[in-house]
Design a protein around this motif. Structure first.
Motif, PDB file in Angstrom:
ATOM      1  N   ASP A  37       0.719  -1.266  -0.142  1.00 28.94           N
ATOM      2  CA  ASP A  37      -0.055   0.035   0.258  1.00 28.94           C
ATOM      3  C   ASP A  37       0.668   0.703   0.053  1.00 28.94           C
ATOM      4  N   ASN A  38       2.477   1.346   0.501  1.00 26.90           N
ATOM      5  CA  ASN A  38       2.960   2.228   0.912  1.00 26.90           C
ATOM      6  C   ASN A  38       4.027   1.895  -0.149  1.00 26.90           C
ATOM      7  N   PRO A  39       4.631   2.857  -0.917  1.00 26.46           N
ATOM      8  CA  PRO A  39       4.892   2.953  -2.455  1.00 26.46           C
ATOM      9  C   PRO A  39       6.428   2.500  -1.548  1.00 26.46           C
ATOM     10  N   GLU A  40       6.210   3.375  -0.706  1.00 24.89           N
ATOM     11  CA  GLU A  40       8.257   3.926  -0.594  1.00 24.89           C
ATOM     12  C   GLU A  40       7.972   2.563   0.458  1.00 24.89           C
ATOM     13  N   GLU A  41       7.497   1.510   0.665  1.00 26.48           N
ATOM     14  CA  GLU A  41       7.680   0.819   1.645  1.00 26.48           C
ATOM     15  C   GLU A  41       7.832  -0.817   0.390  1.00 26.48           C
ATOM     16  N   SER A  42       8.004  -0.456  -0.901  1.00 27.96           N
ATOM     17  CA  SER A  42       7.974  -1.381  -1.684  1.00 27.96           C
ATOM     18  C   SER A  42       9.356  -1.500  -1.664  1.00 27.96           C
ATOM     19  N   ARG A  43       9.896  -3.189  -1.732  1.00 33.22           N
ATOM     20  CA  ARG A  43      10.989  -4.039  -2.172  1.00 33.22           C
ATOM     21  C   ARG A  43      11.133  -5.184  -2.718  1.00 33.22           C
ATOM     22  N   ALA A  44      12.402  -5.046  -3.757  1.00 31.99           N
ATOM     23  CA  ALA A  44      12.306  -6.054  -3.870  1.00 31.99           C
ATOM     24  C   ALA A  44      12.171  -7.795  -3.373  1.00 31.99           C
ATOM     25  N   ILE A  45      12.078  -9.114  -3.935  1.00 32.60           N
ATOM     26  CA  ILE A  45      11.807 -10.012  -3.206  1.00 32.60           C
ATOM     27  C   ILE A  45      13.309 -10.460  -2.843  1.00 32.60           C
ATOM     28  N   PRO A  46      14.087 -11.380  -1.951  1.00 29.20           N
ATOM     29  CA  PRO A  46      15.443 -11.393  -2.202  1.00 29.20           C
ATOM     30  C   PRO A  46      16.145 -11.835  -2.945  1.00 29.20           C
ATOM     31  N   ALA A  48      15.246 -12.046  -6.391  1.00 28.78           N
ATOM     32  CA  ALA A  48      15.126 -11.035  -7.602  1.00 28.78           C
ATOM     33  C   ALA A  48      16.709 -10.280  -7.309  1.00 28.78           C
ATOM     34  N   ARG A  49      17.126 -10.115  -5.942  1.00 28.17           N
ATOM     35  CA  ARG A  49      18.103  -9.340  -5.872  1.00 28.17           C
ATOM     36  C   ARG A  49      19.171  -9.786  -5.652  1.00 28.17           C
ATOM     37  N   ASP A  50      19.067 -10.770  -5.909  1.00 27.22           N
ATOM     38  CA  ASP A  50      20.551 -12.183  -5.606  1.00 27.22           C
ATOM     39  C   ASP A  50      20.499 -12.095  -7.429  1.00 27.22           C
ATOM     40  N   ALA A  51      19.315 -12.868  -7.597  1.00 28.87           N
ATOM     41  CA  ALA A  51      19.837 -13.280  -9.359  1.00 28.87           C
ATOM     42  C   ALA A  51      20.095 -11.707 -10.187  1.00 28.87           C
ATOM     43  N   VAL A  52      19.720 -10.246  -9.782  1.00 30.13           N
ATOM     44  CA  VAL A  52      20.115  -8.898 -10.299  1.00 30.13           C
ATOM     45  C   VAL A  52      21.652  -9.122  -9.869  1.00 30.13           C
ATOM     46  N   ALA A  53      21.463  -9.698  -8.740  1.00 28.29           N
ATOM     47  CA  ALA A  53      22.950  -8.970  -8.160  1.00 28.29           C
ATOM     48  C   ALA A  53      24.087 -10.053  -9.343  1.00 28.29           C
ATOM     49  N   ARG A  54      24.060 -11.491  -8.789  1.00 29.71           N
ATOM     50  CA  ARG A  54      24.167 -12.412 -10.342  1.00 29.71           C
ATOM     51  C   ARG A  54      24.883 -11.814 -11.184  1.00 29.71           C
ATOM     52  N   LEU A  55      23.672 -11.447 -12.365  1.00 34.80           N
ATOM     53  CA  LEU A  55      23.751 -10.918 -13.737  1.00 34.80           C
ATOM     54  C   LEU A  55      24.546  -9.536 -13.573  1.00 34.80           C
ATOM     55  N   LEU A  56      24.863  -8.794 -12.795  1.00 33.82           N
ATOM     56  CA  LEU A  56      25.999  -7.684 -12.748  1.00 33.82           C
ATOM     57  C   LEU A  56      27.327  -8.260 -12.747  1.00 33.82           C
ATOM     58  N   SER A 241       4.755 -14.725 -11.285  1.00 39.93           N
ATOM     59  CA  SER A 241       4.116 -13.604  -9.724  1.00 39.93           C
ATOM     60  C   SER A 241       5.537 -13.295 -10.304  1.00 39.93           C
ATOM     61  N   PRO A 242       6.881 -12.230  -9.234  1.00 35.23           N
ATOM     62  CA  PRO A 242       8.095 -11.783  -8.703  1.00 35.23           C
ATOM     63  C   PRO A 242       8.552 -13.574  -8.800  1.00 35.23           C
ATOM     64  N   ALA A 243       7.519 -13.871  -8.166  1.00 29.09           N
ATOM     65  CA  ALA A 243       8.798 -14.782  -7.402  1.00 29.09           C
ATOM     66  C   ALA A 243       9.599 -15.705  -8.672  1.00 29.09           C
ATOM     67  N   ASP A 244       8.504 -16.044  -9.595  1.00 24.54           N
ATOM     68  CA  ASP A 244       9.195 -16.460 -11.450  1.00 24.54           C
ATOM     69  C   ASP A 244       9.547 -15.655 -11.855  1.00 24.54           C
ATOM     70  N   VAL A 245       9.506 -15.109 -11.715  1.00 25.32           N
ATOM     71  CA  VAL A 245      11.010 -13.707 -12.594  1.00 25.32           C
ATOM     72  C   VAL A 245      11.984 -13.777 -11.758  1.00 25.32           C
ATOM     73  N   ALA A 246      11.634 -13.918 -10.654  1.00 24.32           N
ATOM     74  CA  ALA A 246      13.106 -14.362  -9.801  1.00 24.32           C
ATOM     75  C   ALA A 246      14.198 -14.880 -10.598  1.00 24.32           C
ATOM     76  N   ALA A 247      13.195 -16.500 -10.581  1.00 23.26           N
ATOM     77  CA  ALA A 247      13.350 -17.636 -11.344  1.00 23.26           C
ATOM     78  C   ALA A 247      14.427 -17.300 -12.637  1.00 23.26           C
TER      79      ALA A 247
END
Ligand SMILES: [Mg+2]
Length: 261
Positions: A37-46, A48-56, A241-247
């Motif tokens: 509900d509060n966009p400022e509290e929105s965070r990527a699921i862990p 997704a963050r891990d997969a992005v870090a590996r791609l980087l 879902s975001p979990a599937d995107v992360a996979a």
């Protein structure tokens, strides 16, 4: 049963992983981060963050977040991993290698932004629970958390007021938000700019919302478009879902690293 016309998602990822320079462009809210509900509290699921870090970490691979959020908000919510390229406001703001740029506004554009600001301030004051977010070339009227009928009433009032002011603006509907922009850029423009900027030879773009369709439409042969969640799409592949995107991103990172780049 006949053979499928398109390769499976796994096959498409394997092909994508072998390209010379890979651009992985990702919407944020609803794609890497579940809605809150509060966009400022929105965070990527862990995951997704891990997969992005590996791609980087893989060479000849660029990762970009392409969001409707203003770039400052995107930077905060995504915690801006080192090396990431940020595109905010649907392509009206770029933050590449720490440098902020955006398409220039003319004097006429600036005058229309000022008029638009006044018009939407009145609409928001007449519709409690809405709030206005300033964008570089326009404004977003947020209605998140409001009951459907109040959200609809606020959206209609905003459209009418902007139309009555005779402003040439681009109107975008999103989830719980309606945006009015003087600059007529889209996520498609953003992806074309990113492709040029990075020299990418293939692009993956993943998104969940109607504005992501411009991004999908900017892709071509050898690229991979991935829709997250329900709704009409021109994307070639869909996950739930975001979990599937992360996979998907984790698989791509693994295969990309295995090419020895
Ligand atoms: Mg989204």
């Amino acid at each position: 049963m006949s053979e499928p016309m398109f390769p499976t998602l796994d096959e498409a990822l394997t092909r994508l992983a072998s390209t010379e320079h890979l651009l992985v462009a990702l919407d944020f809210d609803g794609t890497l981060a579940p809605f809150v509900d509060n966009p400022e509290e929105s965070r990527a699921i862990p995951e997704a963050r891990d997969a992005v870090a590996r791609l980087l970490e893989v060479s000849h691979t660029t990762v970009a977040f392409v969001s409707g959020r203003a770039v400052d908000s995107l930077s905060r919510a995504s915690e801006s991993p080192d090396g990431i390229l940020l595109v905010g406001s649907h392509g009206a703001e770029y933050r590449f290698d720490g440098v902020d740029t955006h398409p220039p506004l003319s004097d006429g554009d600036r005058a229309r932004v000022a008029t638009l600001s006044g018009v939407l301030a009145v609409v928001s004051s007449e519709h409690p629970g809405t709030w206005v977010e300033a964008k570089p070339a326009g404004f977003a009227l947020h209605t998140r958390g409001l009951p459907d009928e109040l959200e609809l009433a606020a959206n209609e009032a905003a459209r009418r007021a902007v139309a009555d002011a005779n402003l040439q603006v681009k109107v975008r509907d999103g989830k719980d938000v309606i945006e009015f922009s003087i600059l007529s850029v889209t996520k498609g423009d953003a992806l074309r700019h990113l492709r040029d900027y990075t020299g990418a030879t293939a692009v993956l773009y993943a998104g969940d919302d109607v504005t992501d369709e411009d991004g999908f439409a900017a892709l071509g042969e050898g690229d991979l478009s991935l829709k997250c969640g329900p709704g009409d799409t021109v994307a070639n592949y869909r996950v739930a879902s975001p979990a599937d995107v992360a996979a998907v991103l984790a698989t791509l990172a693994q295969e990309r690293a295995a090419t020895g780049r």
